[in-house]
Design a protein around this motif. Structure first.
Motif, short mmCIF file in Angstrom:
data_model
loop_
_atom_site.label_atom_id
_atom_site.label_comp_id
_atom_site.label_asym_id
_atom_site.label_seq_id
_atom_site.Cartn_x
_atom_site.Cartn_y
_atom_site.Cartn_z
N PHE A 128 0.84 -1.20 0.00
CA PHE A 128 0.00 0.00 0.00
C PHE A 128 0.88 1.25 0.00
O PHE A 128 0.56 2.25 -0.67
CB PHE A 128 -0.91 0.00 1.23
N GLY A 129 1.99 1.21 0.75
CA GLY A 129 2.90 2.35 0.80
C GLY A 129 3.48 2.66 -0.57
O GLY A 129 3.58 3.82 -0.97
N ALA A 130 3.87 1.61 -1.32
CA ALA A 130 4.42 1.81 -2.66
C ALA A 130 3.39 2.43 -3.59
O ALA A 130 3.69 3.33 -4.37
CB ALA A 130 4.91 0.48 -3.23
N ILE A 131 2.14 1.93 -3.49
CA ILE A 131 1.06 2.48 -4.33
C ILE A 131 0.80 3.94 -3.97
O ILE A 131 0.63 4.80 -4.84
CB ILE A 131 -0.23 1.65 -4.15
N LEU A 132 0.76 4.23 -2.66
CA LEU A 132 0.49 5.59 -2.19
C LEU A 132 1.59 6.55 -2.65
O LEU A 132 1.29 7.65 -3.16
CB LEU A 132 0.41 5.59 -0.66
N VAL A 133 2.84 6.16 -2.49
CA VAL A 133 3.96 7.01 -2.89
C VAL A 133 3.95 7.21 -4.41
O VAL A 133 4.15 8.32 -4.91
CB VAL A 133 5.31 6.40 -2.44
N GLY A 134 3.71 6.12 -5.17
CA GLY A 134 3.65 6.23 -6.62
C GLY A 134 2.55 7.16 -7.09
O GLY A 134 2.74 7.98 -7.99
N ALA A 135 1.36 7.03 -6.47
CA ALA A 135 0.23 7.88 -6.83
C ALA A 135 0.53 9.34 -6.51
O ALA A 135 0.16 10.26 -7.27
CB ALA A 135 -1.02 7.43 -6.08
N PHE A 136 1.21 9.58 -5.38
CA PHE A 136 1.57 10.94 -5.00
C PHE A 136 2.52 11.56 -6.03
O PHE A 136 2.35 12.73 -6.43
CB PHE A 136 2.21 10.95 -3.62
N ILE A 137 3.50 10.79 -6.48
CA ILE A 137 4.45 11.29 -7.47
C ILE A 137 3.72 11.63 -8.78
O ILE A 137 3.96 12.68 -9.40
CB ILE A 137 5.56 10.25 -7.74
N LEU A 138 2.82 10.76 -9.22
CA LEU A 138 2.06 11.02 -10.44
C LEU A 138 1.18 12.27 -10.29
O LEU A 138 1.04 13.06 -11.22
CB LEU A 138 1.19 9.82 -10.79
N LEU A 139 0.59 12.44 -9.11
CA LEU A 139 -0.24 13.60 -8.85
C LEU A 139 0.58 14.89 -8.91
O LEU A 139 0.18 15.87 -9.56
CB LEU A 139 -0.91 13.47 -7.47
N LEU A 171 10.05 13.34 -16.52
CA LEU A 171 9.90 12.04 -17.18
C LEU A 171 10.29 10.91 -16.23
O LEU A 171 9.58 9.90 -16.11
CB LEU A 171 10.75 11.98 -18.45
N ILE A 172 11.40 11.07 -15.55
CA ILE A 172 11.87 10.06 -14.61
C ILE A 172 10.83 9.83 -13.52
O ILE A 172 10.52 8.70 -13.14
CB ILE A 172 13.21 10.48 -13.98
N ALA A 173 10.27 10.93 -13.01
CA ALA A 173 9.29 10.84 -11.92
C ALA A 173 8.03 10.11 -12.36
O ALA A 173 7.51 9.25 -11.63
CB ALA A 173 8.94 12.24 -11.42
N MET A 174 7.52 10.44 -13.55
CA MET A 174 6.30 9.79 -14.03
C MET A 174 6.52 8.29 -14.22
O MET A 174 5.68 7.47 -13.85
CB MET A 174 5.86 10.43 -15.34
N LEU A 175 7.66 7.93 -14.81
CA LEU A 175 7.97 6.51 -14.99
C LEU A 175 8.12 5.80 -13.65
O LEU A 175 7.60 4.70 -13.45
CB LEU A 175 9.25 6.36 -15.82
N SER A 176 8.83 6.43 -12.74
CA SER A 176 9.05 5.83 -11.43
C SER A 176 7.74 5.68 -10.66
O SER A 176 7.51 4.66 -10.00
CB SER A 176 10.04 6.67 -10.61
N GLY A 177 6.88 6.71 -10.74
CA GLY A 177 5.59 6.64 -10.06
C GLY A 177 4.75 5.48 -10.57
O GLY A 177 4.14 4.75 -9.79
N GLY A 178 4.74 5.30 -11.90
CA GLY A 178 3.99 4.18 -12.48
C GLY A 178 4.54 2.84 -12.05
O GLY A 178 3.78 1.91 -11.72
N ILE A 179 5.85 2.71 -12.03
CA ILE A 179 6.48 1.44 -11.63
C ILE A 179 6.19 1.14 -10.16
O ILE A 179 5.95 -0.01 -9.79
CB ILE A 179 8.00 1.49 -11.89
N LEU A 180 6.19 2.18 -9.32
CA LEU A 180 5.90 1.97 -7.90
C LEU A 180 4.48 1.44 -7.70
O LEU A 180 4.25 0.56 -6.85
CB LEU A 180 6.09 3.28 -7.13
N ILE A 181 3.54 1.97 -8.47
CA ILE A 181 2.16 1.50 -8.35
C ILE A 181 2.07 0.04 -8.80
O ILE A 181 1.43 -0.79 -8.14
CB ILE A 181 1.22 2.38 -9.20
#
Length: 227
Positions: free
Chosen positions: A71-82, A189-199
């Motif tokens: 859940f933490g990984a999903i939350l952090v990834g979603a925050f980065i995408l936001l 770009l790095i952030a969006m890719l990383s956020g998606g991978i974290l989710i």
């Protein structure tokens, strides 16, 4: 941990454009005092990052203790995408932060030293608490270390990674800030890719080996973009 340094190094172009003028204002231009002011300013700034790393480490550790790493990984990834996908939402959150009691206290407490010999350290401290998209990405990596010391080290290495670009600015002064403002920011770009991978990691990674594999992929993306 090398990922943290690379994020800072790539993002130093952004730092030069956004924070460079502030650094120039609060550091000396020549002589021994130029070195002392540069060291004091950035030692304070990176110390704040390390302190924030302790906080991020506590958050990551809490995820691990109550067994909600997924859940933490999903939350952090979603925050980065936001943050990176919706600039208006980011601006709104930052506006709330600037009006918060905490930031107002920091600002009032340390700007009172701007007229003293401690102005370099005071300015670096205030700079360390300024919200920045680059710091959000570093914070995500620090949280996912799931360990307080590692998180603090992660943020410290991130801060050290920003030094080369800012050191170049310190030497060249006003010749390059405007140039760096025009350089495309690869961090988005790095952030969006990383956020998606974290989710994705949070959704499908039930096995520790999968977690390790997904973390490696994030590191490879950052490194590839850095090269």
């Amino acid at each position: 941990m090398i990922t943290a340094f690379i994020i800072g190094l790539i993002g130093s172009f952004h730092c030069v454009g956004m924070c460079g003028p502030l650094m120039i204002t609060f550091t000396e231009q020549s002589g021994v005092r130029a070195y002392i002011s540069f060291a004091g300013y950035h030692l304070a700034r990176i110390s704040v990052y390390a302190l924030l790393g302790v906080l991020f480490g506590l958050i990551g550790t809490s995820f691990e203790i109550i067994h909600i790493q997924k859940f933490g990984a999903i939350l952090v990834g979603a925050f980065i995408l936001l943050i990176y996908g919706f600039p208006k939402a980011r601006n709104y959150m930052e506006a709330l932060y600037y009006r918060s009691f905490f930031y107002q206290w920091i600002k009032k407490r340390f700007t009172s030293y701007y007229g003293t010999n401690a102005k370099w350290v005071a300015a670096g401290t205030v700079n360390g608490f300024l919200p920045c998209g680059l710091i959000y990405l570093a914070a995500a990596g620090a949280i996912l270390t799931n360990e307080i010391v590692s998180s603090a080290l992660y943020m410290t290495l991130f801060g050290l990674g920003t030094l080369p670009g800012l050191m170049a600015l310190s030497i060249m002064r006003n010749r390059i800030p405007n140039l760096f403002k025009k350089v495309p920011n690869a961090i988005t770009l790095i952030a969006m890719l990383s956020g998606g991978i974290l989710i994705i990691r949070g959704i499908i990674a039930d096995d520790p080996e999968w977690n390790h594999l997904m973390t490696q992929q994030i590191n490879r993306i950052v490194s590839a973009c850095g090269l």
